[in-house]
Design an enzyme around this catalytic site. Sequence first.
Site, PDB file in Angstrom:
ATOM      1  N   HIS A   1      -9.508 -12.201  66.769  1.00 47.00           N
ATOM      2  CA  HIS A   1      -8.961 -10.249  67.751  1.00 47.00           C
ATOM      3  C   HIS A   1      -7.802 -10.607  67.967  1.00 47.00           C
ATOM      4  O   HIS A   1      -7.214  -9.666  68.989  1.00 47.00           O
ATOM      5  CB  HIS A   1      -9.756 -11.614  68.807  1.00 47.00           C
ATOM      6  CG  HIS A   1     -10.448 -10.695  70.037  1.00 47.00           C
ATOM      7  ND1 HIS A   1     -11.051  -9.068  69.647  1.00 47.00           N
ATOM      8  CD2 HIS A   1      -9.851 -10.676  71.525  1.00 47.00           C
ATOM      9  CE1 HIS A   1     -11.048  -8.597  70.629  1.00 47.00           C
ATOM     10  NE2 HIS A   1     -10.033  -9.546  72.340  1.00 47.00           N
TER      11      HIS A   1
ATOM     12  N   ASP B   1     -13.182 -10.460  63.449  1.00 46.80           N
ATOM     13  CA  ASP B   1     -12.481 -10.073  64.687  1.00 46.80           C
ATOM     14  C   ASP B   1     -14.040 -11.353  65.450  1.00 46.80           C
ATOM     15  O   ASP B   1     -15.058 -10.968  65.423  1.00 46.80           O
ATOM     16  CB  ASP B   1     -12.209  -8.895  65.297  1.00 46.80           C
ATOM     17  CG  ASP B   1     -12.208  -9.186  66.924  1.00 46.80           C
ATOM     18  OD1 ASP B   1     -12.348 -10.080  67.964  1.00 46.80           O
ATOM     19  OD2 ASP B   1     -11.521  -8.496  67.121  1.00 46.80           O
TER      20      ASP B   1
ATOM     21  N   SER C   1      -7.929  -4.952  73.821  1.00 47.57           N
ATOM     22  CA  SER C   1      -9.449  -5.324  73.609  1.00 47.57           C
ATOM     23  C   SER C   1      -9.983  -4.633  74.819  1.00 47.57           C
ATOM     24  O   SER C   1     -10.358  -3.750  75.308  1.00 47.57           O
ATOM     25  CB  SER C   1      -9.601  -7.292  73.859  1.00 47.57           C
ATOM     26  OG  SER C   1     -10.848  -7.876  74.319  1.00 47.57           O
TER      27      SER C   1
END
Length: 273
Positions: free
Chosen positions: A253, A224, A95
């Site tokens: 995610h 996600d 991320s």
Amino acid sequence: MSTITTEDGTQIFYRDFGSGQPVVFSHGWPLSADAWDAQMVFLGQHGYRVIAHDRRSHGRSTQTWDGNHMDQYADDLAELIEELNLKDAVLVGHSTGGGEVTRYLGRHGTKHVAKAVLVGAVPPLMLKTDANPGGLPLEVFDGIRKGTFDDRSQFYKDLTLPFYGYNRPGAKVSEGARESFWLQGMLGGLKGQLDCIKQFSETDFTEDLKKIDVPTLIIHGDDDQIVPIGASAHQSVKLIPNATLKVYPGGSHGLTLTQQDQFNADLLAFIRG
């Protein structure tokens, strides 16, 4: 468990275990190095040296008023790599951490790096612009800022539902995982975490991606809900010269936890390959 002190006096907390080829982990927002616990143990047991740090203003690192921006995150990572004299490292970023790794490679090059792994990563650009019509509107990130500022404790708790796909029908919810996410988030400083929202949403990593000249594995879930795959992984794989994209069907995610065994196996295979 140790710290380094950066040029601007910030203490960066890190953990350094095992021996062998180093694998360095960069975590997502608003988490800490603890998000990588399972990967560190798994790779450590397979003969690798594993290192993970808390980004400034996150976890146990100094909560800074200034310097909470992507260039500094990359420079902090560079100082850690230099301090530990790492060679042939594999950089793994999730991320926002994927943005940190990408900016490090664009800014500092690959002389210390053998391979890179970007997981649910924010590059090339999360924000919707005329040049990036597949991105998310600014209002989405303004909402994240407001939720974090108004009541970050509740906001972080609620965020775990889309983060791990726990809001999907039939999802097996781990209350422990939700509490761990909340705890990691609450360890960090509000100012730095607010600053970081702009960094992960508005930083354009396009030119950094083009400079990556080591084998790169991109892993992304096609469900996600935090970093949609269309404007991220599908674009990044076109920009990195030697990149491979592996899509996890139905992956969230938080796939490093929800699909932990598959992810660990894929990570190990790529490092060994």
